[in-house]
Write a protein that holds these residues in place. Structure first.
Motif, PDB file in Angstrom:
ATOM      1  N   LEU A   1      -7.254   4.107  -1.038  1.00 30.45           N
ATOM      2  CA  LEU A   1      -8.464   4.637  -0.416  1.00 30.45           C
ATOM      3  C   LEU A   1      -9.706   3.949  -0.964  1.00 30.45           C
ATOM      4  CD1 LEU A   1      -9.767   6.644   1.500  1.00 30.45           C
ATOM      5  CD2 LEU A   1      -9.676   8.374  -0.313  1.00 30.45           C
ATOM      6  N   ARG A   2      -9.727   3.699  -2.253  1.00 33.62           N
ATOM      7  CA  ARG A   2     -10.890   3.023  -2.832  1.00 33.62           C
ATOM      8  C   ARG A   2     -10.968   1.564  -2.382  1.00 33.62           C
ATOM      9  NH1 ARG A   2     -10.580   6.608  -7.328  1.00 33.62           N
ATOM     10  NH2 ARG A   2      -8.915   5.407  -8.319  1.00 33.62           N
ATOM     11  N   THR A   3      -9.802   0.942  -2.183  1.00 33.70           N
ATOM     12  CA  THR A   3      -9.810  -0.440  -1.683  1.00 33.70           C
ATOM     13  C   THR A   3     -10.359  -0.487  -0.265  1.00 33.70           C
ATOM     14  OG1 THR A   3      -7.913  -1.013  -3.064  1.00 33.70           O
ATOM     15  CG2 THR A   3      -8.369  -2.445  -1.202  1.00 33.70           C
ATOM     16  N   MET A   4      -9.934   0.456   0.568  1.00 32.13           N
ATOM     17  CA  MET A   4     -10.508   0.550   1.909  1.00 32.13           C
ATOM     18  C   MET A   4     -12.012   0.780   1.825  1.00 32.13           C
ATOM     19  SD  MET A   4      -7.699   3.050   3.701  1.00 32.13           S
ATOM     20  CE  MET A   4      -6.207   2.442   4.500  1.00 32.13           C
ATOM     21  N   GLY A   5     -12.396   1.699   0.937  1.00 27.76           N
ATOM     22  CA  GLY A   5     -13.812   2.008   0.791  1.00 27.76           C
ATOM     23  C   GLY A   5     -14.621   0.810   0.333  1.00 27.76           C
ATOM     24  N   ALA A   6     -14.038  -0.026  -0.526  1.00 21.17           N
ATOM     25  CA  ALA A   6     -14.761  -1.207  -1.013  1.00 21.17           C
ATOM     26  C   ALA A   6     -15.108  -2.149   0.125  1.00 21.17           C
ATOM     27  CB  ALA A   6     -13.920  -1.924  -2.074  1.00 21.17           C
ATOM     28  N   VAL A   7     -14.225  -2.226   1.122  1.00 26.62           N
ATOM     29  CA  VAL A   7     -14.505  -3.082   2.285  1.00 26.62           C
ATOM     30  C   VAL A   7     -15.724  -2.571   3.041  1.00 26.62           C
ATOM     31  CG1 VAL A   7     -13.594  -3.893   4.499  1.00 26.62           C
ATOM     32  CG2 VAL A   7     -12.093  -3.775   2.502  1.00 26.62           C
ATOM     33  N   LEU A   8     -15.885  -1.254   3.090  1.00 28.38           N
ATOM     34  CA  LEU A   8     -17.024  -0.661   3.798  1.00 28.38           C
ATOM     35  C   LEU A   8     -18.206  -0.407   2.872  1.00 28.38           C
ATOM     36  CD1 LEU A   8     -15.176   1.956   6.057  1.00 28.38           C
ATOM     37  CD2 LEU A   8     -15.770  -0.412   6.572  1.00 28.38           C
ATOM     38  N   GLY A   9     -18.023  -0.647   1.563  1.00 32.44           N
ATOM     39  CA  GLY A   9     -19.122  -0.455   0.626  1.00 32.44           C
ATOM     40  C   GLY A   9     -19.333   0.984   0.214  1.00 32.44           C
ATOM     41  N   ILE A  10     -18.273   1.800   0.212  1.00 33.32           N
ATOM     42  CA  ILE A  10     -18.379   3.212  -0.168  1.00 33.32           C
ATOM     43  C   ILE A  10     -17.253   3.566  -1.138  1.00 33.32           C
ATOM     44  CG2 ILE A  10     -19.490   3.911   1.991  1.00 33.32           C
ATOM     45  CD1 ILE A  10     -16.756   4.926   2.946  1.00 33.32           C
ATOM     46  N   LEU A  11     -17.342   4.777  -1.716  1.00 33.93           N
ATOM     47  CA  LEU A  11     -16.292   5.375  -2.558  1.00 33.93           C
ATOM     48  C   LEU A  11     -16.048   4.588  -3.841  1.00 33.93           C
ATOM     49  CD1 LEU A  11     -13.598   6.459   0.095  1.00 33.93           C
ATOM     50  CD2 LEU A  11     -15.586   7.722  -0.768  1.00 33.93           C
ATOM     51  N   GLN A  12     -17.066   3.971  -4.388  1.00 30.73           N
ATOM     52  CA  GLN A  12     -16.903   3.205  -5.616  1.00 30.73           C
ATOM     53  C   GLN A  12     -17.518   3.901  -6.828  1.00 30.73           C
ATOM     54  OE1 GLN A  12     -14.910   0.273  -5.229  1.00 30.73           O
ATOM     55  NE2 GLN A  12     -14.761   1.436  -3.307  1.00 30.73           N
ATOM     56  N   ARG A  13     -18.056   5.100  -6.643  1.00 25.75           N
ATOM     57  CA  ARG A  13     -18.652   5.828  -7.766  1.00 25.75           C
ATOM     58  C   ARG A  13     -17.662   6.839  -8.337  1.00 25.75           C
ATOM     59  NH1 ARG A  13     -24.072   8.320  -5.654  1.00 25.75           N
ATOM     60  NH2 ARG A  13     -22.882   8.605  -3.731  1.00 25.75           N
ATOM     61  N   ASN A  14     -18.022   7.409  -9.471  1.00 25.01           N
ATOM     62  CA  ASN A  14     -17.201   8.435 -10.096  1.00 25.01           C
ATOM     63  C   ASN A  14     -17.241   9.700  -9.236  1.00 25.01           C
ATOM     64  OD1 ASN A  14     -16.531  10.774 -11.781  1.00 25.01           O
ATOM     65  ND2 ASN A  14     -16.441   9.293 -13.456  1.00 25.01           N
TER      66      ASN A  14
ATOM     67  N   PRO B   1       0.830  -1.207   0.000  1.00 23.97           N
ATOM     68  CA  PRO B   1       0.000   0.000   0.000  1.00 23.97           C
ATOM     69  C   PRO B   1       0.861   1.252   0.000  1.00 23.97           C
ATOM     70  CG  PRO B   1       0.023  -1.014   2.172  1.00 23.97           C
ATOM     71  CD  PRO B   1       0.723  -1.964   1.257  1.00 23.97           C
ATOM     72  N   ALA B   2       0.308   2.342  -0.541  1.00 26.18           N
ATOM     73  CA  ALA B   2       1.052   3.601  -0.611  1.00 26.18           C
ATOM     74  C   ALA B   2       1.313   4.164   0.778  1.00 26.18           C
ATOM     75  CB  ALA B   2       0.283   4.605  -1.465  1.00 26.18           C
ATOM     76  N   ASP B   3       0.392   3.956   1.709  1.00 27.75           N
ATOM     77  CA  ASP B   3       0.548   4.404   3.094  1.00 27.75           C
ATOM     78  C   ASP B   3       0.401   3.180   3.997  1.00 27.75           C
ATOM     79  OD1 ASP B   3       0.461   5.473   5.621  1.00 27.75           O
ATOM     80  OD2 ASP B   3      -0.945   7.081   5.136  1.00 27.75           O
ATOM     81  N   PRO B   4       1.493   2.474   4.262  1.00 28.31           N
ATOM     82  CA  PRO B   4       1.403   1.239   5.054  1.00 28.31           C
ATOM     83  C   PRO B   4       0.837   1.454   6.451  1.00 28.31           C
ATOM     84  CG  PRO B   4       3.547   1.426   3.968  1.00 28.31           C
ATOM     85  CD  PRO B   4       2.865   2.741   3.807  1.00 28.31           C
ATOM     86  N   LYS B   5       1.160   2.593   7.081  1.00 29.39           N
ATOM     87  CA  LYS B   5       0.668   2.835   8.442  1.00 29.39           C
ATOM     88  C   LYS B   5      -0.856   2.978   8.453  1.00 29.39           C
ATOM     89  CE  LYS B   5       4.863   4.891  10.363  1.00 29.39           C
ATOM     90  NZ  LYS B   5       5.455   6.087  11.030  1.00 29.39           N
ATOM     91  N   ALA B   6      -1.386   3.739   7.490  1.00 28.76           N
ATOM     92  CA  ALA B   6      -2.841   3.889   7.429  1.00 28.76           C
ATOM     93  C   ALA B   6      -3.504   2.551   7.095  1.00 28.76           C
ATOM     94  CB  ALA B   6      -3.215   4.942   6.380  1.00 28.76           C
TER      95      ALA B   6
END
Length: 770
Positions: A685-698, A631-636
């Protein structure tokens, strides 16, 4: 009146019961009965030995004595009123004691209220797994007669809190989700215990910090992790239940738990000093721990079959449109399934559909519509609502009406094993079948309810033919005009509880890894389900019970169809898009009740748009949307997984996502070319969002109104906004700031938010404009 002393090696809770005449004596001796109450926790925190109860007395005059502060070993008669007053002024209890004995005499009703409001120390200590020091303070706070005195105690705690070194106030020690700035820091001692430091810039919050810092210092990591933060409610601290401080207190406890676990892990796994074992091995995800309602504590996830999680969640009774309470449960368990799959598990997720029930029959009769048609229509509406919230379909959605062979088979098994009996119904003349509750000795262990507390007829009618009032229906004989199925006992339909046991066994086997639902289902539904399944199958029914708390309406009532105080998902979707509603649920701890608020939804909308703003201009391909490799930000990334692994802490997960979003926003403002880093961070960020079901739209579509903002994203509207933005830019360049401000005000009225940067001005749709 007596004072019970302890051996010199321990601290003692001493109780003093004083008669009303003694209050006058204290006043005559000059006792400061109007001064601020002194905190009992001071002595507890300083006590060198264990704390124990030696005698019981009214809790509002309970004090704690350390060994070096005990009075001379003389009777009260020897001390006299004057001696007692002078001694009382030397004890850390003085304000608390003096206030209690100097109050005007209360009436009988007040005395009864005080008596019934007491919380025993042992009760709090055992119920919430509290260390003795913390239990003493929580009990003393609860026993105070009003919130004002509790606030004074918190302020007294704050004034006694030792200063926290500035160099320790680093970002990773800062508690997220607080109205004030709060830091906590843990130090692992040589004996394996942990010492805490903390601070806050707000007085009441600082008192809450002191409560945990003092109460948890000297405990091991295991003891800290076992504590249930819900004890704060039992202690009567209402300040912690406001939206901001509620998040702050629970987030502070979560951060302290995480620090304790990291220290313990670093010690046991010999990780580098100051570094958690999980961070030292970046390729290893933190162990999954889930709060098990049965154990009242967090436990490791331990599926029956490695790599496979079998999860059953009680679904909706489809007789009306779903409300936001249903929505929260749908969204939460959707996130649970998503995250477990992200960790590599195969998740068999079953959510049933109750399509035959007393309420469905009643509603169908009122509407003049066949019960089956009503149920199918409402089931379709439920599916539509779930999809609008971004919920993925479960693996299986069995209907009760399609599961009659499995239901009658299980009822027959229970009857053969003498756990069930049939009786002739006085109402229909047919045979009803009941579960014999007292044949199952461990009944009540999930809900902690005794048989004496069982309310017969809570869901079904009371029938005098039952052997005992607590017995519940497994099969009900048919009534004229109602749906019915053939069975060994004649035509009829199943009772409420048996359906889930039968469908779970059919699709997932005898033992479930996770069983979920709302808190109102714990008793009687889940308790009865547990009893009949284990009685029939002879095996443990569930490994982990999970309950997602209710959404509460105005007036702090549980939102439910039966109370008529609910907001339907469909109503909410008229004002907010589905992703906003979903994000609103993600912004709270799932085991804590959520008070429905339009303001809260508007704030969630703004926070969601902020996340989307950070994604503006980043690649949108499916390949880029997955965080491949490091990941680009391993700590986050690590914080995200630590939060989700810690009982699905979605608040902490969103906080980790916000850190990535903040970096993206800063890069958008930077002049240098950072496209590669922007792409990598956006993918993470989008991968994190996919786990929560958000941030997948344009992002551009969402920010320009495609996500349910104040205006429709039609071409005319966009052209008008673009023209106004361009005109404002020209006005600013010509230094016509009055015109520029007027254009900005006009855009604000349209619900448009402007974002100025060195590269130019972009716009997005903000929250709804009233």
């Amino acid at each position: 009146c007596t004072i019970c002393m302890a051996p010199a090696t321990s601290a003692v809770v001493a109780t003093v019961a004083l008669a009303a005449p003694l209050a006058g004596a204290l006043e005559q001796q000059g006792a400061d009965i109007a001064g601020p109450a002194f905190l009992v926790a001071d002595v507890v925190a300083a006590a060198p030995g264990p704390v124990r109860i030696l005698s019981q007395a009214p809790q509002h005059i309970t004090g704690v004595l350390a060994e070096n502060q005990r009075p001379p070993s003389r009777s009260l008669q020897q001390l006299g009123h004057g001696g007692l007053a002078r001694w009382a002024l030397t004890v850390p209890l003085v304000g608390l004691l003096a206030r209690s004995v100097a109050r005007r005499r209360r009436g009988p009703a007040e005395r009864r209220h005080s008596l019934h409001s007491r919380v025993g120390l042992k009760s709090l200590e055992s119920e919430y797994n509290l260390p003795s020091k913390l239990a003493v303070v929580a009990t003393a706070l609860k026993s105070l007669p009003n919130d004002r005195l509790r606030y004074q105690q918190l302020m007294a705690m704050a004034s006694k809190l030792k200063p926290m070194a500035k160099e320790l106030k680093t970002p990773d020690k800062k508690v997220p989700g607080c109205l004030s700035t709060v830091h906590v820091h843990a130090t692992l001692e040589s004996d394996g215990t942990i010492t805490w430091q903390g601070d806050s810039d707000a007085l009441i919050s600082k008192g809450l910090v002191a409560l945990l810092v003092n109460g948890l210092s000297g405990c091991t990591a295991e003891e800290i992790v076992a504590v249930q933060p819900e004890f704060i409610k039992a202690s009567g601290i209402t300040a912690s239940l406001t939206p901001g401080r509620n998040n702050g207190f629970y987030n502070m406890f979560k951060l302290m738990t995480r620090q304790a676990e990291e220290l313990a892990g670093a010690s046991s796994d010999e990780a580098p000093k100051g570094q958690s074992a999980a961070i030292a091995a970046e390729d290893k995800l933190p162990d999954m721990r889930i709060y098990n309602t049965m154990a009242r504590s967090k436990e490791p996830l331990n599926p029956s079959e490695p790599g496979i999680v079998n999860m059953y969640v009680c679904g909706v009774t489809v007789y009306d449109l779903c409300h936001l309470g249903h929505a929260r449960i749908m969204v939460f368990f959707d996130v649970v399934a998503r995250y477990l799959r992200q960790r590599g598990y195969k998740v068999n997720y079953v959510r049933n559909v109750t399509d035959i029930d007393d309420k469905i029959i009643k509603r169908s009769q009122e509407a003049g519509e066949p019960a089956e048609e009503l149920a199918r229509r409402m089931e379709q509406e439920m599916q539509r609502d779930a999809a609008s919230l971004g919920c993925e379909p479960p693996t299986h959605e069995p209907r009760v009406s399609d599961s009659m062979p499995e239901i009658t088979s299980m009822v027959s098994t229970l009857e053969e094993k003498q756990h069930a009996y049939s009786a002739k119904s006085e109402e229909t003349g047919g045979l009803d079948v009941y579960f014999r509750v007292r044949s199952f000795p461990s009944y009540g262990r999930l809900s902690r309810c005794s048989l004496e507390g069982n309310q017969a007829g809570a869901r079904v009618g009371i029938d005098t033919v039952k052997e005992a009032p607590e017995d519940f229906a497994l099969w009900k004989s048919a009534k004229i005009g109602e749906p019915a199925w053939e069975s060994p006992w004649g035509a009829g339909r199943p009772g409420w509880h048996i359906e889930c046991s039968a469908m779970a066994k059919k699709l997932l086997g005898d033992t479930l890894d996770i069983h979920g639902g709302g808190p109102d289902l714990m008793f009687p539904h889940h308790e009865n389900e547990l009893a009949q399944s284990e009685a029939a199958n002879g095996k443990p029914y569930v490994k982990t019970w999970m309950h997602c708390a209710a959404v509460r309406s105005k007036g702090d009532e549980k939102m439910s169809k039966s109370l008529g105080n609910f907001v339907t998902i469909r109503d909410a979707l008229e004002r907010h898009d589905g992703e906003t509603i979903r994000f609103y649920f993600l912004s709270s701890q799932y085991r804590q009740p959520l008070l429905y608020s339009e303001d809260g939804l508007a704030q969630a909308h703004e926070r969601l748009l902020r996340l989307y703003t950070s994604l503006r201009g980043a690649p949108l391909s499916d390949e880029d949307a997955q965080c491949a490799g490091a990941p680009a930000d391993p700590k986050a990334w690590q914080r995200f997984h630590e939060a989700m692994s810690n009982d699905f802490d979605m608040v902490g997960a969103v906080a980790a996502m916000t850190d990535v979003s903040r970096q993206l926003l800063q890069l958008q403002q930077a002049a240098e070319d950072s496209a590669q880093l922007v792409s990598a961070l956006a993918a993470q960020l989008r991968t994190m969002g996919a786990v929560l079901g958000i941030l997948q739209r344009n992002p551009d579509e969402v920010l320009r109104g495609g996500g349910g903002g104040a205006a429709d994203a039609d071409d005319d509207f966009e052209a008008r906004v673009d023209a106004l933005v361009a005109e404002r830019a020209s006005a600013r360049k010509a230094k016509d700031f009055a015109r520029a401000d007027a254009i900005k005000a006009e855009l604000t009225e349209l619900g448009v938010v402007l974002e100025d940067a060195s590269s130019g001005t972009t716009w997005r749709i903000g929250a709804l404009v009233s």
